[in-house]
Enzyme design. Structure first.
Site, short mmCIF file in Angstrom:
data_model
loop_
_atom_site.label_atom_id
_atom_site.label_comp_id
_atom_site.label_asym_id
_atom_site.label_seq_id
_atom_site.Cartn_x
_atom_site.Cartn_y
_atom_site.Cartn_z
N ASN A 85 0.83 -1.22 0.00
CA ASN A 85 0.00 0.00 0.00
C ASN A 85 0.86 1.27 0.00
O ASN A 85 0.35 2.37 0.20
CB ASN A 85 -0.95 -0.01 1.21
CG ASN A 85 -0.21 -0.03 2.53
OD1 ASN A 85 1.02 0.02 2.57
ND2 ASN A 85 -0.95 -0.10 3.63
N HIS A 106 3.35 1.90 2.11
CA HIS A 106 3.90 2.33 3.40
C HIS A 106 5.42 2.22 3.41
O HIS A 106 6.01 1.40 2.72
CB HIS A 106 3.25 1.60 4.58
CG HIS A 106 3.63 0.17 4.77
ND1 HIS A 106 2.79 -0.74 5.37
CD2 HIS A 106 4.76 -0.52 4.47
CE1 HIS A 106 3.40 -1.91 5.43
NE2 HIS A 106 4.59 -1.81 4.89
N GLU A 149 1.55 4.20 7.35
CA GLU A 149 0.49 3.77 6.45
C GLU A 149 -0.04 4.98 5.67
O GLU A 149 0.25 6.13 6.03
CB GLU A 149 -0.65 3.13 7.28
CG GLU A 149 -0.21 1.94 8.14
CD GLU A 149 0.03 0.65 7.35
OE1 GLU A 149 0.28 0.72 6.13
OE2 GLU A 149 -0.03 -0.43 7.97
P1 PGA Z 1 8.70 -6.84 2.49
O1 PGA Z 1 7.91 -5.73 3.30
O2 PGA Z 1 10.11 -6.39 2.40
O3 PGA Z 1 8.56 -8.10 3.31
O4 PGA Z 1 8.04 -6.92 1.14
C1 PGA Z 1 8.15 -4.40 2.98
C2 PGA Z 1 7.31 -3.51 3.87
O5 PGA Z 1 6.18 -3.90 4.24
O6 PGA Z 1 7.76 -2.39 4.17
#
Ligand code: PGA
Length: 242
Positions: free
Chosen positions: A136, A138, A143
């Site tokens: 999303n 973030h 968020e």
């Molecule tokens: P991920 O998560 O590296 O496991 O894809 C990234 C995040 O949620 O910031």
């Protein structure tokens, strides 16, 4: 933003490790901002290899991690302190006393968050900030719609983030509901930033991040307003860029 597209995640991760190694070579007590998640793991592996080969020395390096779950202490195998020890700190010559992860188990979360920003300031600010990106948009646990001016603070995790992270827990009910995270402003204060994203699942959000208008609805897009940002992608994550 400087966008680099690599054939593979390994190549991007090696290039990311090289940026960090060069920063440390130029300034042995570099202040790193570090991230957890699957994205930086290969880069950390490369840094471990380089450290063992004598190519990078962590003896004086200081680090501040982006975020931590509320309610998990460092002994919990899903805490971000545990992750950092396991994926990097235990395998390089960094002094653990110089490594910092926000505290998610204190009695006064707001005071702890304020203290975290004060510690970063006292260290002279972050030289190189490593970021992943959520589906999303973030960064850290900031968020969508997190204020641009936010410093380290407590957040309620969105359903989509808890859903994305439940793979690491026994069930969705075990995924913490809150976290402490550096704010957008904390991240923007870093002197340089490297954001990495790999895989097709990140292609859409990467397009919004680098080709969309900077807006708080897509936190990572705000990085367009920072003057020194490297975006390292594999082919799949870059596949929707025009
Ligand atoms: P991920 O998560 O590296 O496991 O894809 C990234 C995040 O949620 O910031």
């Amino acid at each position: 933003m400087n966008i680099r597209i690599f054939d593979t995640m390994q190549q991007a991760s090696a290039a990311g490790a090289e940026i960090i190694a060069q920063a440390i070579a130029a300034k042995p007590n570099t202040v790193l901002g570090l991230a957890t998640g699957s994205t930086p793991v290969a880069m950390y592996k490369e840094l471990i290899r380089m450290n063992k080969a004598g190519e990078v020395d962590f003896a004086k390096v200081r680090s501040y991690n982006l975020d931590e779950y509320i309610g998990l202490d460092g002994t919990h195998d899903q805490s971000y302190r545990y992750f950092m020890d396991d994926n990097l700190f235990n395998h390089v010559n960094i002094d653990k006393a110089n490594t910092h992860v926000p505290c998610g188990t204190g009695a006064d979360h707001a005071a702890d968050a304020k203290h975290y920003d004060e510690m970063i300031d006292a260290a002279g600010g972050i030289d190189v900030q490593v970021l992943g990106i959520g589906n999303n948009g973030h960064i850290g646990f900031n968020e969508p719609l997190t204020p641009f001016t936010s410093m380290t603070h407590i957040v309620k995790l969105t359903d989509s983030t808890r859903e994305a992270n439940k793979r690491f827990f026994a069930s969705i009910d075990d995924v913490p509901t809150h976290a402490v995270t550096m704010g957008i402003h904390t991240v923007m204060q870093a002197r340089s930033i490297i954001l990495m994203a790999f895989g097709e699942g990140k292609a859409e959000i990467i397009k919004k991040t680098v080709e969309g208008r900077p807006e708080i609805a897509v936190p990572a897009s705000l990085l367009q307003l920072h003057e020194d940002v490297e975006i390292y992608l594999d082919e799949a994550a870059a596949s929707k860029l025009s």
